[in-house]
Design an enzyme around this catalytic site. Sequence first.
Site, PDB file in Angstrom:
ATOM      1  N   HIS A   1      -1.391  11.540   5.253  1.00 38.45           N
ATOM      2  CA  HIS A   1      -2.136  12.793   5.144  1.00 38.45           C
ATOM      3  C   HIS A   1      -3.613  12.505   5.397  1.00 38.45           C
ATOM      4  O   HIS A   1      -4.263  11.839   4.592  1.00 38.45           O
ATOM      5  CB  HIS A   1      -1.923  13.411   3.759  1.00 38.45           C
ATOM      6  CG  HIS A   1      -0.512  13.870   3.555  1.00 38.45           C
ATOM      7  ND1 HIS A   1       0.165  13.717   2.377  1.00 38.45           N
ATOM      8  CD2 HIS A   1       0.344  14.480   4.411  1.00 38.45           C
ATOM      9  CE1 HIS A   1       1.386  14.215   2.505  1.00 38.45           C
ATOM     10  NE2 HIS A   1       1.518  14.680   3.745  1.00 38.45           N
TER      11      HIS A   1
ATOM     12  N   GLU B   1      -6.521  12.643   2.850  1.00 35.99           N
ATOM     13  CA  GLU B   1      -6.470  11.807   1.662  1.00 35.99           C
ATOM     14  C   GLU B   1      -7.158  10.474   1.924  1.00 35.99           C
ATOM     15  O   GLU B   1      -6.545   9.407   1.931  1.00 35.99           O
ATOM     16  CB  GLU B   1      -5.010  11.637   1.210  1.00 35.99           C
ATOM     17  CG  GLU B   1      -4.427  12.965   0.757  1.00 35.99           C
ATOM     18  CD  GLU B   1      -2.908  12.994   0.612  1.00 35.99           C
ATOM     19  OE1 GLU B   1      -2.381  14.085   0.320  1.00 35.99           O
ATOM     20  OE2 GLU B   1      -2.259  11.948   0.785  1.00 35.99           O
TER      21      GLU B   1
ATOM     22  N   HIS C   1      -1.201   7.705  -1.293  1.00 41.18           N
ATOM     23  CA  HIS C   1      -1.643   9.090  -1.095  1.00 41.18           C
ATOM     24  C   HIS C   1      -2.825   9.416  -1.993  1.00 41.18           C
ATOM     25  O   HIS C   1      -3.213   8.617  -2.849  1.00 41.18           O
ATOM     26  CB  HIS C   1      -0.500  10.065  -1.449  1.00 41.18           C
ATOM     27  CG  HIS C   1       0.568  10.144  -0.400  1.00 41.18           C
ATOM     28  ND1 HIS C   1       0.722  11.246   0.405  1.00 41.18           N
ATOM     29  CD2 HIS C   1       1.524   9.261  -0.026  1.00 41.18           C
ATOM     30  CE1 HIS C   1       1.745  11.035   1.231  1.00 41.18           C
ATOM     31  NE2 HIS C   1       2.245   9.836   0.989  1.00 41.18           N
TER      32      HIS C   1
ATOM     33  N   GLU D   1      -0.242   7.934  -5.960  1.00 43.32           N
ATOM     34  CA  GLU D   1      -1.190   9.038  -5.877  1.00 43.32           C
ATOM     35  C   GLU D   1      -2.493   8.639  -6.556  1.00 43.32           C
ATOM     36  O   GLU D   1      -2.498   8.269  -7.728  1.00 43.32           O
ATOM     37  CB  GLU D   1      -0.625  10.268  -6.601  1.00 43.32           C
ATOM     38  CG  GLU D   1       0.680  10.790  -6.034  1.00 43.32           C
ATOM     39  CD  GLU D   1       0.486  11.650  -4.798  1.00 43.32           C
ATOM     40  OE1 GLU D   1      -0.657  11.772  -4.327  1.00 43.32           O
ATOM     41  OE2 GLU D   1       1.496  12.192  -4.313  1.00 43.32           O
TER      42      GLU D   1
HETATM   43 ZN   LIG Z   1      -0.396  13.031   0.472  1.00 43.37          ZN
END
Ligand SMILES: [Zn+2]
Length: 1059
Positions: A718, A721, A815, A900
Site C-alpha cells: 500500500h 503506508e 503495513h 501493522e
Molecule cells: Zn496496508
Amino acid sequence: VQSFNNVSLCISLSHVDLFSPQNAGDIESTLNILNVLDELLSAGTDRRITYMISKGGSEALLSALVTTARTFSPNFTILLPLLHLLAKVGHRDRRIGMKAEKAEAVLPTLTLLKQNVKHTRRTAACLWVLQVFCSSVTTATLLGQNRGLDVIFRLIPPHTTRHKRTVKAAIDALAALLCSKANVRAAVANGYVSALLKLYEDWHNKDPDHETIPIRLALLHCLHQTTHCSAGRDALVAQGGISLLYHTIQTCLASNGLESLVEPAVQLMRKCYPKCPLPLTSDQSVYTFPLPGRPTDTAPGPQDVSFEDDSDDDIENEEDDDLESDVNKLRSRPEPDRPLEQLGQYVRLCPELHHDFQDLDSDSEVDSSSEEEVEGDQDGKGEPPENHLQACDFHSHFLSSASVKQDSHPSMVDRLLEKHGACIPHHDPRMYTAAAALTKSIPEYSILAFPDFWGHLPPQSKEPMAGRKPNVQRKKVFEDVQRLLNPEDVIDEVVFDLEDPSSQGSPDHSDSLSFFSKFECGNLRKAVHVRRYYDLILNADANCSQHHQWFYFEVSGMAANVPYRFNIINCEKANSQFNYGMQPVLYSVREALEGRPNWLRTGTEVCYYRNSFCPSRGQKSSSFYTLTFTVTFKHNEDVCYLAYHYPYTYSALQSHLQVLQRSVDPRKLFFRQQSLCNTLAGNPCPLVTITACPPSKSWKDLHQLRNRPCVVLTARVHPGESNASWVMKGTLEFLCSSDPVAEALREAYIFKIIPMLNPDGVINGTHRCSLNGEDLNRQWMKPDPVLSPTIYHAKGFLYYLNSIGKTPLVFCDYHGHSRKKNVFLYGCSVKETVWQSGSAVNTATLKEDPGYRTIPKTLDRIAPAFSFNSCNYLVEKSREATARVVVWREMGVLRSYTMESTYNGCDQGVFKGMQTGTGELEEMGVKFCQSLLSLRRNTMLYNRRVISQPTLLNLDDNLLDHKSRNCFEDDEPPCVEEIEYRNDSFPEPNRNDLDSEVNGNTSSAEEEEDDEEEHQTTGNSRRRSMKSRLYPHLIGQETLNIKRSPCNGMNISNGQYLS
Ligand SMILES: [Zn+2]
C-alpha cells in the site's frame, strides 16, 4: 422482591378497577392505585418500571385510557394522573407506540388533545403521551395522517412567559412526530421550516436572560428533524436559516451556560450547508496509465463514487460473520494457481543455493552483480561555490538544475553538499539523484523533492502527541460558514493545479503561498486560496477516482510567524488519528541547510470532520471529510514540504540498497539485490537476499547454508503506508549490520526481502492501489501476471520455495495502520477463528501448532511500541485474498503475518503519548528481526556474544502468557466533537427530564391560575416528594406507611396501603 410483588399486585388491581370507574368510591380507589403505582415506580431505579412493563403494565394503562376517554364526558380527575403515568411508563417502553396502536389508544388521545386545547395541563399531559407513542414511526405517521401535525403545531406560540411547560410539550411532541419521513415531507411542504425559524428567532431575541433555553433547544430539535430531507435543508438555507443560526450562536457563545444550545445549532448548520461539488473537471485521477490489453480510450465517465471502505488494515470488522467458520475450508489447501513447470524461472532468485563461494579464500573484489549501479556525478568540484544560498534561491535553482534528465548543472549537488552537507547514515544524495534518474513515472518527473534528495535525520527530542484544543472543530466550522455568509471576501484563486502547467512553478500571486507536487510520491492536485486559508484537493489513485489520503507537497513563498490554515477537503475515511493527537510532518529546506534535516511533526488546531463537499461528477449524496491544520513557518521565504507521514520514495529504496550493498563485507555477508520482475510502468521490483557466507567452501559449510530456513519479508504493497518502508529500512540495515544478533540471524536463516511490492503506486503518489486501480493486497488468490506482476511473481517465488522444500519459516508483510496506535501483528489460526466465529465445532478437538504466537509474545517483551493485546489471528472472509491469508493457506506457512505500524504513536509502554518517528519505526524493524531468534533458541548454536545478551535469550514462554483482549474493541473513545453531521447528533432527551416535567404538571404555580377546574386540588402538593406528584392530595400520609430507608429506597408494608 416485596416491592416487585406490590407492583404486580397493583397492576392486576388496575386491570380490574381502572376499566370502569363508576362512582366516587371507584374513582378514589383508582386514584389511590395510580398514585401508589407512581410512588412505587418513582422510587429506586428503572427496574421496577421495566418489571411493570414486562408484566403488561403498559397495556393495562392503555386500556384504561381508552375506556375512560371513550366516555361522553371524560373524567379528567382520573385521566390526568393516568396520562401522566402513561407518559412515564411509556417513555421507558420501547414498544409503546405499537402497543398503543394495538389498543387503539392513539387517535382517542389525539381527540382528547383537540378537545382540551384550552386546558393547558390536560394539553400537556396529552402531548407527552403522544410524544411517547411516536417511538414507533408508524404511530407517528398515523398521527400525521389525522392532522396531528397541524393540531400540535398550532400549540406553539411566539415568545411568551405563560404555560411554558405546555409549549415545551408541544414542541417536543412535534419533534417526535417528525421521526416519520411522511410527516417531515408534510411539515416542509406546509412551510414549517420557515415558521420554526421565526419561532426560534423570536424566542431567542426575547429571551435576554436565557430563561427559556429548553424551549429554544426543543425548537432546534424540530428544525433538526425537518431537515432530514433535502427539501427541508434547502428550505432552511433559502429562509436564511444558516445566517440566523450563525448569529444566534455567536450571542450564545458570549454567555455562560448556553453551551447546550451551541452544539445542536452548529450541527444543524453543518447539515444544511449547501452541497458543493469539488472544483475539478473530473473525479478521476489526473494520472492515467494505459493498461495492457485494455483500450486506452476508456476514460471512465461520471462514476458512481461510493467510498466503500474495505481496506484490510484500517477497518476492523465488527461483525463476526466475516470470520471464516468453515473448518474444512480453513484447513484445505487450494491447488496451485499455475502449473509447476512455470516455477523454474525462479531458480535465479535463489543464488545463494547455487553459489560455490569459490572466492571465499581469495581477496576478491566487491560483488558487483547489481547491474544498475550508477555513480553520482563527481565533476564540477572546480567551479566556484555559490556565495550565499538561500532557501528561496534554492527552490528555483535546484529545481531547474537538478532536472536529472537534462543534466544541466551537475555541479550544483556537489556545491550544495560541500557547503551544507549533512552526514546521514546510509544516505547519499548523489546516489539518490542517480537512482531517481532511472525511476519511471506517469508524469515523467524531472524534479526531486528536497527532503528525499537531501535526506532526513530523526529529531533529537521526542515528539508528544498534540493536545486537542476544546471546540477546535467548531471554530473551523464557523470559518467554513463565514465563507457562505460573506462571499464578498472569498478570494477563490487557484494557486496550483496539477492539470494546468501554467499554474505551477514560481508564484505571480504576491501574497499567496505557492504549491508544487509534481515529484516522486507527491500528491496534491489543486490548491485554492480561499480567504486566509487554502483548500487543498488530493489526487485520486492513478486510473481511479478515490483513495484520497496520502499527501506530499511543497509549499513556498511564506512569511515567518504567520499562521496559515490548510484544509485538505477531499479525505474519505470516516475518522482519523488526526483527531487523536496525530500531526502531519513538515520539512524545511532552510532548516536542513542550517544542519537540521528533519521531518518534524507540525501543525496546530488539527482536526478532521465531515464537510459539505461532494464529488464533482459523482453522487451528490456522498461527501468528504476535511483535514485541517495550521502551520506557522519559522522562516520567511522558506521552501517547505508537508506530508501525511514521513515520505519514503522508490528512488530512496534503490539508493539505500546500493549503499547497503557497498557497506557489507562480501566475504562474510551474502547480499544480493535482484529484480523480482518489472512493474507495469517498467520499474524493477527489488528482491534482496541476505544470509551469512559459509565460513569455508567445504561441503559441510555449504550444506549448512543450503539448509537454513527461509524468512520472507515484504512491505509497502500500500503506497500510502510509508511507515512500513521505514520499518523495512530498519530491518535491512540491522540484517546487514555487525550486531551479534544480526550475525546469528544470518547464520540461522536466509532472508528473502521484497521491500516494495508496489513501486508504481509509491512513485506516483497513490495511496492504496497500483496503476491498474486495484488494491494489490486483494490480488493474492489469483494474481494477474500482466496487471499485478509483482504479486504474481512474489507468489510464484513462494510456490518455488515450496516446491524445493524451503517453505518459509516466517512470512511477514509490513503495513501501516491509520486508525490505531502502536504496532501489532495479524496472524492466522484455525482454532481462534472457529472459536471467535461462534461455530458449533468443538474447538477443543482441533489440533493446531500454537507456534504462530511465539513471535508476537517475544515482540511484546522486547519492542516498546508493540502491543500484544492489539494482535489477532483470525481469518476473515473479506481478507482471503491478502498476502497473509494466502501465504498461510496456500503455502502452508504457519507464521504468516501482517505487521501493522501506527501512523500516530503509542498509548502504552515507554513511548506512551509520543508520536512515532522514523527512529521508532526503524527500531521496530530491528525488533522484528530479533524476535526471530526466539524461534531458534532451542536448536541453534549461538554465537558466544549473543548469549551474553540476556534480554534476548531469557525468553520464557511461561512469563509471556498474556490474555488477549477482545481484538475488535475500539481503541479510541468517541471524539469530543461530532465528526459526522449525518447521524442524528441531537442530544437524546433524558428520561428524567420528561419525568420532572410530568411531575411539575400538578404543582406549577404558573399553570394553576389558569386551570380553574383543578385549582382546588393542588393545595398541599408541594409538601410531597419531588418524585411523585400525580395526585398527591387525595392520599393522606396516614394511608401509606412509607419509610425512607437510608439508601433512599422505599419500603411499603404490604397491606397497609389498601386500607
Ligand atoms: Zn496496508
